[in-house]
Structure formats: structure tokens, C-alpha cells
Design a protein around this motif. Sequence first.
Motif, PDB file in Angstrom:
ATOM      1  N   UNK A  63      11.552  25.794 -12.449  1.00  0.00           N
ATOM      2  CA  UNK A  63      11.747  27.194 -12.048  1.00  0.00           C
ATOM      3  C   UNK A  63      10.723  28.132 -12.663  1.00  0.00           C
ATOM      4  N   UNK A  64       9.709  27.593 -13.328  1.00  0.00           N
ATOM      5  CA  UNK A  64       8.777  28.428 -14.073  1.00  0.00           C
ATOM      6  C   UNK A  64       8.020  29.379 -13.144  1.00  0.00           C
ATOM      7  N   UNK A  65       7.529  28.861 -11.991  1.00  0.00           N
ATOM      8  CA  UNK A  65       6.742  29.699 -11.085  1.00  0.00           C
ATOM      9  C   UNK A  65       7.569  30.869 -10.563  1.00  0.00           C
ATOM     10  N   UNK A  66       8.856  30.591 -10.204  1.00  0.00           N
ATOM     11  CA  UNK A  66       9.715  31.678  -9.699  1.00  0.00           C
ATOM     12  C   UNK A  66      10.006  32.709 -10.795  1.00  0.00           C
ATOM     13  N   UNK A  67      10.230  32.225 -11.992  1.00  0.00           N
ATOM     14  CA  UNK A  67      10.528  33.145 -13.099  1.00  0.00           C
ATOM     15  C   UNK A  67       9.339  34.070 -13.386  1.00  0.00           C
ATOM     16  N   UNK A  68       8.135  33.524 -13.318  1.00  0.00           N
ATOM     17  CA  UNK A  68       6.952  34.350 -13.589  1.00  0.00           C
ATOM     18  C   UNK A  68       6.745  35.402 -12.501  1.00  0.00           C
ATOM     19  N   UNK A  69       7.147  35.088 -11.262  1.00  0.00           N
ATOM     20  CA  UNK A  69       6.960  36.046 -10.175  1.00  0.00           C
ATOM     21  C   UNK A  69       7.853  37.269 -10.325  1.00  0.00           C
ATOM     22  N   UNK A  70       9.069  37.079 -10.858  1.00  0.00           N
ATOM     23  CA  UNK A  70      10.031  38.189 -10.934  1.00  0.00           C
ATOM     24  C   UNK A  70       9.918  38.977 -12.235  1.00  0.00           C
ATOM     25  N   UNK A  71       9.153  38.477 -13.179  1.00  0.00           N
ATOM     26  CA  UNK A  71       9.043  39.201 -14.451  1.00  0.00           C
ATOM     27  C   UNK A  71       8.134  40.428 -14.284  1.00  0.00           C
ATOM     28  N   UNK A  72       8.569  41.592 -14.796  1.00  0.00           N
ATOM     29  CA  UNK A  72       7.726  42.796 -14.677  1.00  0.00           C
ATOM     30  C   UNK A  72       6.459  42.646 -15.520  1.00  0.00           C
ATOM     31  N   UNK A  73       5.352  43.270 -15.080  1.00  0.00           N
ATOM     32  CA  UNK A  73       4.094  43.175 -15.838  1.00  0.00           C
ATOM     33  C   UNK A  73       4.264  43.717 -17.265  1.00  0.00           C
ATOM     34  N   UNK A  74       3.698  42.993 -18.198  1.00  0.00           N
ATOM     35  CA  UNK A  74       3.742  43.423 -19.584  1.00  0.00           C
ATOM     36  C   UNK A  74       4.965  42.979 -20.349  1.00  0.00           C
ATOM     37  N   UNK A  75       5.901  42.311 -19.684  1.00  0.00           N
ATOM     38  CA  UNK A  75       7.113  41.902 -20.382  1.00  0.00           C
ATOM     39  C   UNK A  75       6.928  40.597 -21.144  1.00  0.00           C
ATOM     40  N   UNK A  76       5.881  39.818 -20.823  1.00  0.00           N
ATOM     41  CA  UNK A  76       5.649  38.535 -21.480  1.00  0.00           C
ATOM     42  C   UNK A  76       4.306  38.553 -22.204  1.00  0.00           C
ATOM     43  N   UNK A  77       4.257  37.792 -23.308  1.00  0.00           N
ATOM     44  CA  UNK A  77       2.996  37.613 -24.034  1.00  0.00           C
ATOM     45  C   UNK A  77       2.364  36.266 -23.719  1.00  0.00           C
ATOM     46  N   UNK A  78       3.197  35.242 -23.541  1.00  0.00           N
ATOM     47  CA  UNK A  78       2.668  33.921 -23.209  1.00  0.00           C
ATOM     48  C   UNK A  78       3.825  33.056 -22.716  1.00  0.00           C
TER      49      UNK A  78
END
Length: 588
Positions: free
Chosen positions: A101-116
Motif C-alpha cells: 500500500x506504499x504507493x497509495x499512501x504516498x499519493x494521499x499524503x499532503x506535501x511536506x508532511x513526510x521527511x522520508x
Amino acid sequence: MTAPAWLDVLNETLDACVAHGRADLAERLRRRRDQQAPGTRIAVVGFPKQGKGYLLNALLNAPVCAVGDASTAAVPTEIGYASDPAATLVGHARERVPVGDLAKELEVRPPGSLRRVEVGLPRELLGTGLVLVDTPAVGDPRSPRTAATLDVLADAHAVILVSDATQELQPAELALARHIRTWCPALVLALTKIDVSPDWRELAARNRAALSETGVVADVFPVSATVRQAAAKAGDVDLNGRSGFPELLNWVGEQAARPIERTRALAAAVSVRAAAVELVETLQTRLNAVPQDSGIDQVTLLHQAQRRSEELRRQNVRWQNLLSDEITDLVSDAEYDLRERTRVIVRHIDRTFDEGDPVQIWPDFQAWLEENLAEAVETNYHWVADRATWIAHAVATSFGPRYGQVPDLPLTGSGVDSIPEVGAPKIERFKIGQKLFTGLRGSYGGVLMFGLVTSLAGLPLINPVSLGAGVAFATKSVRDEGGMRLQRRQALAKAAAQRHVDDVFIRFSKEIKDEIRQVQRRLRDHFAALSDELAEELTHRRELIVAGSAERDRRTQRVKKEIDRLAALHRKAGTLGVTARDIRELSA
């Protein structure tokens, strides 16, 4: 535990970066020093649509990275070893998600919410502690994705630069390769998509030449992820060999097999050498900012200052002589001017009293005399004031336009209001009684003289003839006495008026001379102070030139000494804690 030798060199270089204001270099060295990663980190870098995701998936034999039209991650993805597949999103908190589910999770995350993103896979390649880092595609230098990629490069021990075989390396890719090779110990070029490019061999040769011309020594590995995946599915070893991946995997294995301490030493050595080169370039720029003939220029400036000082001394003599001569002339001219104006008045006085009776004209004459004397004095004063101002500007001109201002002159006023009134002379009037007495005295002589003459003819002493003669003599005596009295009055009036004119001339001639002397003192003090100021300025300039020359020499020596120290660090970094092969790589 004894600190490794390379750490001292790195710390010394870091301190030099801070001392010379290169906080960016200091931060890179600080990250190299404080890096605590247990294994080797290899970053995979490339521009968009170059096959970077396919390459990583083929290396790991797992669909970890988004490929094709799927949106690539905006944050780095760190892929390390784990006994069971796992994925962790690292932002303000750590969140585990299924790898699928990694690809789907990255698509829905707002910009700037993740560092890596951290991914764990049970792969033998990763078992030695190797970490492969999938970086965001490099593009606009101002893009956050580019910044994130460059941030990853600061911690990487090796880099795989990805470029496809459909075209030669572009200038931006060559610039990126040069930057990576400057700061990272190891770099290779993975030339992807060779399965769709029939001329990939010629292209690979041209890319090697382009890298070499750019000053980058890097192996080029032509690969095909499509062929690699097909070989994996079919278990075809020969097909896998034609994919080009075995050579790339051997290189990755060599990087992973190197002891981590030696890897860190090599990375630190490369970073120290890169930072030292940039610092030397910065210092050399400062050194080159001083012209080669600056020493000659300083001597020239010193000679110019000396000539200006000598010119100032001659100038002092000139302006003092000019001021003295002009003031002397002004005193003489002012006295002559006032004398000429009063002479005109005196001549008018003579004409006035030669023709008029003071008894009749004195009131009008007195007003005229006072008015004309006041006008003469005031005109003379204004002429002196204008001449004094001209002298001030003439003296100021010798100092140049910068010092063209003149001081306020102490001319306090002409003082015409204080001119005394004209004292009226004592005028004797010819009264009726005096006229009768003078007439009787004159008539007596006429009667007596003509009476005696006519008595010879037998006439009495008093007869018509003697009486007529007495009347004529009486009239003449009165007329002659009146004329003499008029002349005395005119002489007295002239003397009184001329005496008043002389008094005014003497008084105001003295006052105007005193005013001129005050002007002379004011101008002398002003221009003497200005001359002292210029002399002090020239002295200060000479001192600055001498001090500046000495300081420039000291600064140049300090910069040269610092360049030598950084060059020594550069050489030392190339030998401490690394093998002969590593030294060859560093030299390359």
C-alpha cells in the motif's frame, strides 16, 4: 577508544570553514563527522523519466519504487534489510504501512508532511547493512524535491547516476555528476533502456568521453531493467548477463563489502578535499582582489601625498601674501574713496556759500550736508564690504572648489546713524541800528567834505550839495559794510561745514580701517585653520597609506599561510585512513 586520524583532519577543516564564513561547507563536514549509519549508503539519483525506479526494482527484484506513469515520491525512500517486508512513513511521527500500500499512501499524503520513507526487504544484497536510497527526481534547482535529493547526497557514501540510452548526457547531468564526484567517494553511471536503443554502445562511449572531459572519472554500466526482470522470471542466467546488471551488482557489492570505518574515512577524506579546494578558491579570490601592482600604487599614492603637502606649503605662502596685499590695498583704496567723496561735498560747500547768504540758506544746507555725508559714508562702507567679500573668495579659490565657502565677515554696519549734526556757525546779522550808525558815519564825511568845498563859493557848510553828498556817502557805507559782513558770514559757514566734513572723514576713516583689520583677522584665522585641517588630513592620509600597505602585506601573508595550511590538509586527507586504491580514486 582512540579517535580515527581522519577525524582530526575533518575537524580542523570544519573549523577553517567556520573561520572563513563558509557555513555551508561547515554543515556538510559536520554531517559527515556526525554520521552514525551502521552500513554503506548508496543514493540513486537521476532526472525525471530516466528509469530510476525500474533500476532499483530490478536491483532488488521487488516492486518497491513507483514506475511508469505513477507519481514518484517527493521524499527519499531508504531501502534496507529486514527479515519481513515492511514500510515506515517518517514525518512528525513514525507510521508503519504495508509495503503493497506504499504507493497509495504516498499519493494521499499532503506535501511536506513526510521527511522520508523507510522500507525493509529480506534481500541478501542488503544483508551487509547496505542502504539504497531512492531520491526524488532532480529538476528545477529551486524545487523542494531537488533540495531533498541534494540533502541525501550529503550523507551518501556512493551514488548511482541514472540516465537512459536514448540520448547523450545533457549539460545539467554532467554538472550534477561533477558535483557528486566532488563530494562523494564513488560514482557510477547506469545507462538504462539499452533494450530500446540499438546504438547504446556508441552512446555509452560518448558518455564516457563527456564525463572524462568534464573531469569526472566514473564507470558506465549499460543496463536494461526489462531484460533483468524477464531473466528473473525465466531463471535465465545468460539473459540476466545480457541485462548488464551483474556488473552493476558487483560494484554495489564492492561498496557494501568495504568496512564501514574505511568507508567513512574515504567519505570524510573526499569531503575534506572538496571543502579545502573551495576554501582555497575563496581565499585566492580575496588574494587576487588586490592588484599585483598594489605595492607600486601605494608608493605612487605616498609620493602624491608628499607632493600635495609641498603644494600646500606653497599655497599657504600664496594665500597669506594675497590676503596681506589685498588688505593693504583695501585700506588705501577705502581711505581714498572716502576722501574723494568728501572732497566733492567740500567743493559743493564752497560753491554754495560763494553764491548764498548763510543766514538765508543754512537750514536747507544743513539737511543737505547731513544727507550727503551719510550717503558718502554708507556708500564707502558697502564698497568696502563688497571688496572684502571678493578678497575672501579670491583667497578661498586657492584652496580649490571643495573649500570654496567663506566665513561670515565682521562688518557690523556703517554707523551713519551716529553722524553728529552740523554745528551752526555764529552768524552776525546787520541790524537796523547798525545800518543807521554806519549810514550816519558815512554821511558825516560827505557833508563835511562837500560843505567845505562849497563854502569857498560862499555857500554855507550845510547846503543842498553837501546834504546830497552825505546821503550818497551814507548809502555807500551801508552797502560796503553789508558786503563785508556777508563775506565774513560766508567764510564762517564754509569753515564750519568743512570742519564738520573733516571730522566725519577722520572718524569714519578710522572706523572703516578698524573694520578692515577685523576682516583681515577673521579671514586669516579661518584660512589658517583650514590650512591646518588640510595639513592634518594629508598627514593622516600618509599614515593610512603606510599603515594600509603594511596591513595589506600582513593580510596577504596570512592568506598565503592559510592557503598553504589548507593545501596541507588536502594532501593529508588523501592519505589518512584509506588504501592505495582509495588514494588512486581520490586522485582521480
